[in-house]
Design an enzyme around this catalytic site. Structure first.
Site, PDB file in Angstrom:
ATOM      1  CD  GLU A 108      -2.652  -1.571   2.373  1.00  0.00           C
ATOM      2  OE1 GLU A 108      -2.437  -0.875   3.389  1.00  0.00           O
ATOM      3  OE2 GLU A 108      -3.673  -2.535   2.432  1.00  0.00           O
ATOM      4  CD  GLU A 128      -3.833  -6.039   3.596  1.00  0.00           C
ATOM      5  OE1 GLU A 128      -3.179  -4.988   3.508  1.00  0.00           O
ATOM      6  OE2 GLU A 128      -4.051  -6.657   2.611  1.00  0.00           O
TER       7      GLU A 128
END
Length: 247
Positions: A108, A128
């Protein structure tokens, strides 16, 4: 010792994540140091920013061996998101040079940059969902823009690891090269941008982001909401305990 190194020379600001003993995994101190470096860059005379990692990795994601921080979870999550906000808010174009692991929050961080270069053997993943967590670094907005919504769902829902070559095929990175060519290429791109009129580079960045960022803040808010729901779930506790118990 700072967990983020910053050097500005020849119009190029080099920011290097500096927790090599933990593969530059994210901890609160790294977030704080990263934001400090970005603030210094914003007030510097640099014309372009190069983001990389010291040691064997770009950033291996959240450091699950760190104790869960106490206090307001929303404030902590929003501070992590501030890294992406400030990367995108910089007037200078930002190039990520990714080697080794770029996992979860590390991937990210790269997504928050304007250009992404990768070593062919770099390892990307968005794990995630497999850990019971929510993405928090604007991946919900930026990843579909880069690879398309169907591939974005594949990457998030399966959580599989993939190398720099596949990242390039997906459109996630601008180029994938042998590891020993990564930094020379990144510095070459940085030097070329640094020689352009800085106002023009800033306006190009702003114009392109204008169409992207109209839903950016709402995506970040939704990510925090989801993260607050998942953070203290039984699934997250189990996956974190399993990770911490590894030798």
């Amino acid at each position: 010792m700072s967990t983020v190194d910053l050097a500005v020379e020849g119009g190029i600001a080099q920011i290097r994540l500096n927790r090599p003993e933990r593969l530059n995994a994210v901890a609160p101190v790294l977030v704080d140091d990263f934001l400090t470096a970005l603030e210094e860059v914003a007030h510097s005379d640099a014309r372009v920013v190069l983001l990389a990692g010291n040691g064997r990795a770009f950033c291996a994601g959240h450091d699950l061996k760190e104790p869960t921080p106490e206090g307001d979870s929303r404030a902590r999550l929003e501070r992590l998101q501030d890294v992406t906000r400030r990367l995108r808010a910089l007037r200078q174009p930002v190039i990520a040079a990714v080697h080794g692991y770029a996992i979860g929050a590390g991937a990210e961080f790269a997504l928050g940059c304007d250009l992404i270069l990768a070593a062919e053997d770099a390892v990307f993943a968005f794990p995630e969902v497999s850990l019971g967590l929510s993405v928090t670094g604007a991946a919900s907005r930026l990843l579909p823009l880069l690879v398309g919504p169907v591939k974005a769902k594949e990457l998030l829902l399966l959580g599989d690891r993939f190398d720099g070559r596949r990242a390039h095929d997906l459109g996630l990175v601008n180029a994938a090269v042998p590891a020993d060519e990564l930094m020379p290429l990144a510095l070459g791109w940085a030097e070329k941008i640094a020689h352009h009129p800085p106002e023009a580079a800033t306006m190009a960045k702003r114009a392109l982001d204008a169409g992207i960022d109209h839903a950016f803040d709402s995506a970040l808010e939704l990510e925090v909401t989801h993260a607050l729901i998942t953070e203290h779930s039984a699934a997250v506790r189990a996956s974190t305990e399993a990770f911490r118990s590894r030798a």
